[in-house]
Scaffold this active site. Structure first.
Site, PDB file in Angstrom:
ATOM      1  N   ARG A 264       1.076  -1.047  -0.405  1.00  0.00           N
ATOM      2  CA  ARG A 264       0.331  -0.117   0.073  1.00  0.00           C
ATOM      3  C   ARG A 264       0.641   0.672   0.178  1.00  0.00           C
ATOM      4  O   ARG A 264       1.567   1.571   0.911  1.00  0.00           O
ATOM      5  CB  ARG A 264      -0.743  -0.097   0.872  1.00  0.00           C
ATOM      6  CG  ARG A 264      -2.193   1.098   1.659  1.00  0.00           C
ATOM      7  CD  ARG A 264      -1.588   2.497   2.071  1.00  0.00           C
ATOM      8  NE  ARG A 264      -2.574   3.332   2.631  1.00  0.00           N
ATOM      9  CZ  ARG A 264      -1.954   4.085   3.135  1.00  0.00           C
ATOM     10  NH1 ARG A 264      -1.160   4.733   3.398  1.00  0.00           N
ATOM     11  NH2 ARG A 264      -3.091   5.307   3.920  1.00  0.00           N
ATOM     12  N   ASP A 266       1.756   4.942  -0.082  1.00  0.00           N
ATOM     13  CA  ASP A 266       1.184   6.229   0.610  1.00  0.00           C
ATOM     14  C   ASP A 266       1.500   7.726   0.136  1.00  0.00           C
ATOM     15  O   ASP A 266       1.980   7.713  -0.433  1.00  0.00           O
ATOM     16  CB  ASP A 266       2.080   6.412   2.864  1.00  0.00           C
ATOM     17  CG  ASP A 266       1.161   7.146   3.021  1.00  0.00           C
ATOM     18  OD1 ASP A 266       0.348   7.694   3.091  1.00  0.00           O
ATOM     19  OD2 ASP A 266       2.299   8.626   3.447  1.00  0.00           O
ATOM     20  N   VAL A 268       0.671   8.799  -3.140  1.00  0.00           N
ATOM     21  CA  VAL A 268       1.117   9.050  -3.681  1.00  0.00           C
ATOM     22  C   VAL A 268       0.782  10.696  -4.375  1.00  0.00           C
ATOM     23  O   VAL A 268       1.102  10.866  -5.664  1.00  0.00           O
ATOM     24  CB  VAL A 268       0.342   7.598  -4.888  1.00  0.00           C
ATOM     25  CG1 VAL A 268       1.269   6.488  -4.282  1.00  0.00           C
ATOM     26  CG2 VAL A 268      -0.547   7.863  -5.505  1.00  0.00           C
ATOM     27  N   HIS A 269      -0.576  11.387  -4.259  1.00  0.00           N
ATOM     28  CA  HIS A 269      -0.801  12.289  -4.651  1.00  0.00           C
ATOM     29  C   HIS A 269       0.715  13.104  -4.228  1.00  0.00           C
ATOM     30  O   HIS A 269       0.510  14.460  -4.940  1.00  0.00           O
ATOM     31  CB  HIS A 269      -1.764  13.121  -4.222  1.00  0.00           C
ATOM     32  CG  HIS A 269      -2.542  12.824  -3.182  1.00  0.00           C
ATOM     33  ND1 HIS A 269      -2.555  11.951  -2.677  1.00  0.00           N
ATOM     34  CD2 HIS A 269      -1.427  13.397  -1.416  1.00  0.00           C
ATOM     35  CE1 HIS A 269      -2.752  11.671  -0.824  1.00  0.00           C
ATOM     36  NE2 HIS A 269      -2.465  12.532  -0.974  1.00  0.00           N
ATOM     37  N   GLU A 303      -2.407   4.768  -2.154  1.00  0.00           N
ATOM     38  CA  GLU A 303      -3.101   5.871  -1.351  1.00  0.00           C
ATOM     39  C   GLU A 303      -3.318   7.710  -2.195  1.00  0.00           C
ATOM     40  O   GLU A 303      -2.158   7.609  -2.491  1.00  0.00           O
ATOM     41  CB  GLU A 303      -2.969   6.389  -0.055  1.00  0.00           C
ATOM     42  CG  GLU A 303      -3.875   7.416   0.741  1.00  0.00           C
ATOM     43  CD  GLU A 303      -3.719   8.261   1.798  1.00  0.00           C
ATOM     44  OE1 GLU A 303      -4.330   8.659   2.417  1.00  0.00           O
ATOM     45  OE2 GLU A 303      -2.268   8.090   2.047  1.00  0.00           O
ATOM     46  N   ASP A 329     -13.739   8.878  -1.019  1.00  0.00           N
ATOM     47  CA  ASP A 329     -15.354   9.414  -1.254  1.00  0.00           C
ATOM     48  C   ASP A 329     -15.940   8.107  -1.299  1.00  0.00           C
ATOM     49  O   ASP A 329     -17.333   8.358  -0.519  1.00  0.00           O
ATOM     50  CB  ASP A 329     -15.475   9.573  -2.608  1.00  0.00           C
ATOM     51  CG  ASP A 329     -14.648  10.842  -3.212  1.00  0.00           C
ATOM     52  OD1 ASP A 329     -14.575  11.448  -3.360  1.00  0.00           O
ATOM     53  OD2 ASP A 329     -15.137  11.017  -4.672  1.00  0.00           O
ATOM     54  N   HIS A 332     -16.311   8.838   2.935  1.00  0.00           N
ATOM     55  CA  HIS A 332     -16.591   9.886   3.458  1.00  0.00           C
ATOM     56  C   HIS A 332     -18.932   9.939   3.376  1.00  0.00           C
ATOM     57  O   HIS A 332     -18.563  10.578   4.305  1.00  0.00           O
ATOM     58  CB  HIS A 332     -16.838  10.960   2.290  1.00  0.00           C
ATOM     59  CG  HIS A 332     -14.980  11.465   2.436  1.00  0.00           C
ATOM     60  ND1 HIS A 332     -14.496  10.787   3.969  1.00  0.00           N
ATOM     61  CD2 HIS A 332     -14.015  12.284   1.817  1.00  0.00           C
ATOM     62  CE1 HIS A 332     -12.772  11.172   3.379  1.00  0.00           C
ATOM     63  NE2 HIS A 332     -12.293  12.203   2.809  1.00  0.00           N
ATOM     64  N   ASP A 397      -6.594   6.403   9.075  1.00  0.00           N
ATOM     65  CA  ASP A 397      -6.324   8.233   9.083  1.00  0.00           C
ATOM     66  C   ASP A 397      -8.106   8.476   9.584  1.00  0.00           C
ATOM     67  O   ASP A 397      -7.452   8.857  10.739  1.00  0.00           O
ATOM     68  CB  ASP A 397      -6.572   8.337   7.601  1.00  0.00           C
ATOM     69  CG  ASP A 397      -4.660   8.020   7.301  1.00  0.00           C
ATOM     70  OD1 ASP A 397      -4.548   8.699   8.323  1.00  0.00           O
ATOM     71  OD2 ASP A 397      -5.079   8.546   6.048  1.00  0.00           O
ATOM     72  N   VAL A 399     -10.325   7.157  11.434  1.00  0.00           N
ATOM     73  CA  VAL A 399     -10.075   7.352  13.307  1.00  0.00           C
ATOM     74  C   VAL A 399      -8.994   7.934  13.387  1.00  0.00           C
ATOM     75  O   VAL A 399      -9.252   8.853  15.301  1.00  0.00           O
ATOM     76  CB  VAL A 399     -10.071   5.893  13.325  1.00  0.00           C
ATOM     77  CG1 VAL A 399     -10.548   5.292  14.590  1.00  0.00           C
ATOM     78  CG2 VAL A 399     -11.379   5.376  12.955  1.00  0.00           C
TER      79      VAL A 399
END
Length: 592
Positions: A264, A266, A268-269, A303, A329, A332, A397, A399
């Site tokens: 996974r 973390d 990547v943006h 992510e 999305d 949320h 994240d 929580v």
């Protein structure tokens, strides 16, 4: 044994072998004079080769030999590719020979992400002991839950004794607090022998602020703030070829040498890469090749906050080749539906129509305006198979980034699980969610430097300014903050925790038994929603998932059929209708 290190701008590099190492007992090759301070440490000059690489042969070095590097006389520093840090991030590196571990997972052939259920956990908080060894004792619980992958939060070395893992340094090594590299291998081996795949969370967008000794070796960083968490990594500047290889080869190490089944990646943006071939695409191609070599599927989960379907589009179709991505999305929209919260970014998802859109299109923000961002965001993703979206009701994240680390109520979990585990996506659970754990998951750290310890709480408050929280969080550096975050397994003995666990087990079993529920084709999903009365129906072929978010009972029109499972009784069926009690879930098979 040969030692190599990349230091392209150095004029001299030496390896330093501390007292007590194998090399100081048998100093056959020539060495420099003893260290003028200690009078004991031995150094050997390294020879400069092509591309900024320095090498030295130390024949007597062996598994466990400790060492460090001096660059232009400064140091000693840990090896940037250290496989082991026995004394933590500020200590010397140690030689680690992968051949010293004996594997027992010879019959493991891997696990495809399609149709799978993921379970995220933090090794330090999963059990009271907080080690790989103790986590193994709880794997049978996960087998009985019928999950397919264990996703482990980052395990690289961090300062101090406790951390989420995203402040990691020495990215090739494993935190000794958890059990070191052998401990991780034992955990992976035990998972495989129980039929569980392992996904490891890795962080390539930044390194922690403490114990990061890469700067003296080369231009690993851009010198600019890459994100809120730290300095940007040099992926496209001068000398960035080796920096990219540093991270690509690290990924291959986990998949090849530790037998991990997926990574996974973390945030990547936050990877700033202006090259024609993005780092993610380069990594995907390398991992594809490794999968062919090892003969088992390997998974890359990004992510990403971009809502860009190119991230999860295959390489051959012009995408970046990630197997899947986390889908915020979905979280949320579902969180807002089950909790009623509408602050911060939840404001965009407060209406049930947002959940309906996500269930049929993958993204909610698919090119339209994002109120929280104050601009348009994303692109349509309805053509993407649903299994490429990893979706959750809770994760570390969502929580842990709440001031009190509080989890959803049992009633909210019951409703949310009903949709999460019947939606056309890859579902992921967060440790303890399945029984409605009441222990919080707080943000915790243990920085050594007083300035970092004292400023950590204020930094977190700044990070979440504008999220709508009254930020009153416990001190991340307080050891009690960490201990409060550990799961309480005794809760399983009590109601209503046991009943919720049974509900999760039943839903996962139903998902695996009915092909309609794992069908990833979004164009075959139909959703009907009543925002005013707060109920939703999710159709998967002839299966209908009815969720009543309202405290009052509702009557929903349905074709003739039969109730397969319900969260609460009584559920009564009439002629062409179903009477659903308040705040419950019903899965219904229409007879068409």
């Amino acid at each position: 044994m040969r030692f190599d290190v990349w230091a392209p701008k150095a004029t001299s590099v030496e390896i330093e072998l501390p007292p007590g190492s194998a090399s100081s007992r048998r100093p056959d090759p020539p060495v420099t004079q003893p260290d003028p301070v200690t009078g004991e440490a031995r150094r050997r000059p390294m020879a400069e080769g092509e591309g900024g690489w320095w090498t030295v042969e130390v024949p007597e070095a062996e598994h466990g030999t400790t060492y460090g590097f001096r660059v232009d006389g400064d140091g000693p520093y840990p090896d940037p590719r250290s496989r082991r840090q026995p004394d933590g991030v500020f200590g010397p590196s140690a030689v680690y020979d992968h051949a010293h571990f004996t594997w027992g997972d010879h019959e493991w052939t891997g696990r495809d992400l399609r149709g799978a259920v993921i379970y995220e956990l933090h090794i330090g908080a999963f059990t009271p002991q907080g080690t790989f060894e103790s986590a193994i004792t709880r794997l049978d619980h996960l087998v009985e839950l019928q999950v397919d992958f264990v996703e482990v939060m980052p395990v690289t070395p961090v300062p101090g004794g406790r951390n989420w893992g995203y402040d990691g340094v020495d990215v090739y090594a494993v935190n000794e607090t958890y059990g070191g590299p052998d401990g991780l291998k034992s955990f992976v081996d035990a998972c495989h022998q129980r039929g569980l795949g392992v996904i490891l969370d890795v962080v390539y967008n930044h390194l922690g602020p403490s114990g990061n000794f890469l700067h003296p070796f080369g231009p690993y960083f851009t010198g600019r703030q890459g994100s809120f968490w730290g300095e940007g990594v040099n992926l496209d500047g001068p000398l960035s070829d080796e920096v990219r290889r540093y991270f690509v080869e690290n990924a291959l190490q986990w998949l090849r040498d530790f037998h991990v089944d997926g990574l996974r990646l973390d945030a990547v943006h936050a990877l700033r890469d202006g090259r024609a071939t993005h780092l993610l695409a380069e990594l995907a191609a390398e991992v594809d090749a490794l999968a062919c070599a090892v003969g088992r599927p390997l998974t890359l989960i990004a992510e990403s906050d971009l809502n860009d379907p190119r991230v999860i589009t295959p390489l051959e179709a012009g995408g970046l080749g990630m197997t899947a991505q986390w889908n915020d999305d979905f979280h949320h929209a579902l969180h807002s539906a089950v909790s009623g919260e509408s602050h911060g970014y939840y404001a965009d998802f407060a209406d049930l129509t947002a959940l309906a859109k996500v269930l049929t299109g993958g993204f909610f923000h698919d090119g339209g305006r994002s109120g929280f961002r104050g601009r348009s965001h994303g692109a349509p993703a309805g053509h993407v198979p649903g299994h490429r979206f990893v979706c959750c009701l809770q994760n570390h994240d969502q929580v842990g980034n709440r001031p009190q680390g509080d989890r959803l109520s049992l009633a909210a979990l019951k409703l949310g699980a009903g949709l999460l585990l019947t939606a056309p996506f890859t579902p992921m659970l967060f440790m303890g969610e399945e029984w409605g754990a009441r222990t919080p998951f707080l943000f915790f750290s243990d920085h050594v430097e007083p300035s970092l310890r004292e400023s950590e709480g204020a930094r977190r408050a700044r990070e979440f300014a504008g999220f709508g929280y009254d930020w009153d969080a416990p001190d991340p550096s307080d050891e009690e903050t960490f201990h409060r975050s550990k799961l309480d397994w005794d809760e399983l003995k009590d109601e209503p925790h046991w009943s919720l666990l049974c509900w999760y087990r039943d839903l996962i079993a139903l998902r695996k038994a009915l092909p309609e529920l794992s069908d990833p084709r979004l164009d075959r999903v139909r959703v009907e929603v009543d925002p005013l009365n707060r109920w939703l129906t999710l159709w998967r072929s002839s299966l209908c998932v009815i969720v009543n978010f309202c405290p009052d009972s509702v009557t929903v029109s349905v074709p003739p059929g039969v109730v397969l499972i319900a969260a609460d009784d009584p559920v009564s069926a009439g002629q062409g209708s179903l009477h659903v009690p308040g705040q419950t879930v019903v899965i219904y098979r229409a007879v068409i």
